[in-house]
Design an enzyme around this catalytic site. Sequence first.
Site, PDB file in Angstrom:
ATOM      1  N   ASP A  96       0.856  -1.186   0.000  1.00  0.00           N
ATOM      2  CA  ASP A  96       0.000   0.000   0.000  1.00  0.00           C
ATOM      3  C   ASP A  96       0.894   1.239   0.000  1.00  0.00           C
ATOM      4  O   ASP A  96       2.025   1.181  -0.469  1.00  0.00           O
ATOM      5  CB  ASP A  96      -0.944  -0.025   1.205  1.00  0.00           C
ATOM      6  CG  ASP A  96      -2.265   0.684   0.917  1.00  0.00           C
ATOM      7  OD1 ASP A  96      -2.229   1.853   0.514  1.00  0.00           O
ATOM      8  OD2 ASP A  96      -3.333   0.078   1.104  1.00  0.00           O
ATOM      9  N   HIS A 152       2.157   2.148  -3.303  1.00  0.00           N
ATOM     10  CA  HIS A 152       1.316   3.119  -4.003  1.00  0.00           C
ATOM     11  C   HIS A 152       1.918   4.515  -3.996  1.00  0.00           C
ATOM     12  O   HIS A 152       1.237   5.480  -4.345  1.00  0.00           O
ATOM     13  CB  HIS A 152      -0.082   3.164  -3.365  1.00  0.00           C
ATOM     14  CG  HIS A 152      -0.807   1.849  -3.444  1.00  0.00           C
ATOM     15  ND1 HIS A 152      -2.018   1.615  -2.807  1.00  0.00           N
ATOM     16  CD2 HIS A 152      -0.498   0.689  -4.069  1.00  0.00           C
ATOM     17  CE1 HIS A 152      -2.408   0.371  -3.043  1.00  0.00           C
ATOM     18  NE2 HIS A 152      -1.503  -0.214  -3.794  1.00  0.00           N
TER      19      HIS A 152
END
Length: 288
Positions: free
Chosen positions: A263, A286
């Site tokens: 993430d 991300h």
Amino acid sequence: MAIAKRACTSIAAISLLLCYSAVVSCEVTTGEATGEFNVSAANARANAINRGILDPTAKVFNVLQFGAKPGDKEDRHNIDSNHMAFVKAFEAACHHEGKARLVIPRGTFVLGPVTFMGPCNNTPLIVQIQGTIKAITDISEFPGQGEEWVNFQNINGLVVTGSGTFDGQGASCWKYRDTKNDNNVPGQRLPANIQFVEVSNAIVRGITSVNSKGFHYFITGCKNIRLYHLNIIAPDESPNTDGIHISQSDVVKIAKSYIGTGDDCVGMIRGSSNVSVKKVTCGPGHGI
């Protein structure tokens, strides 16, 4: 011959003390003697510890002396013993009147949710992590959102340093998270590896965090916290394993670290201000 050996030992001890003094001599003159936190002095001490240069005037609180049990099996007796030992060792170091260093030595220690609660008497309190701390895999033993795996709370002046590792063993429970739901749905956000709550004036240096169940570092309600030379690792398919998640915090500096998770590498949520990210390698993840 005996006299020569004693002389050699004395010279070695003096040399080590002089080496330590040269590295962190600024501590006495930059606020520590008055109980204030000085960033340069604290960072110099963290760096010195990681190089094996230890302050001989600091009292050492080793978790083994408080009953910690090394081993990588999730034995109930060892888990309970480790929880009690870690808490007692922290409390003893935290309440010590003078320089203190809490040591988690080389080896593997299995540990359930634990909270290290201040305030403490010394500034800064040193936590030296040399070994690997493994989280229990039974998700039912975690109390839920608001208390993560390893929690540092209400501490002014803290240094967490060393070559040690926090292993969240997240693969055991990532399957329980529904990727279609967000964190606001009850039960969706899994426990973070390390949480700092209402911590001021802190340095985290050299620590590795792997396979967290949820966030790796969760920083909330904090002020003036600096994270250097960290390794944060989880597979790219691991859900919601943010590297460093920041909320309601002011002055957070992150530098010279590697973050590769499933993430956000760094997430700055509501209430975040004066956040600096420099020389961070991000990926997989991300981004920031």
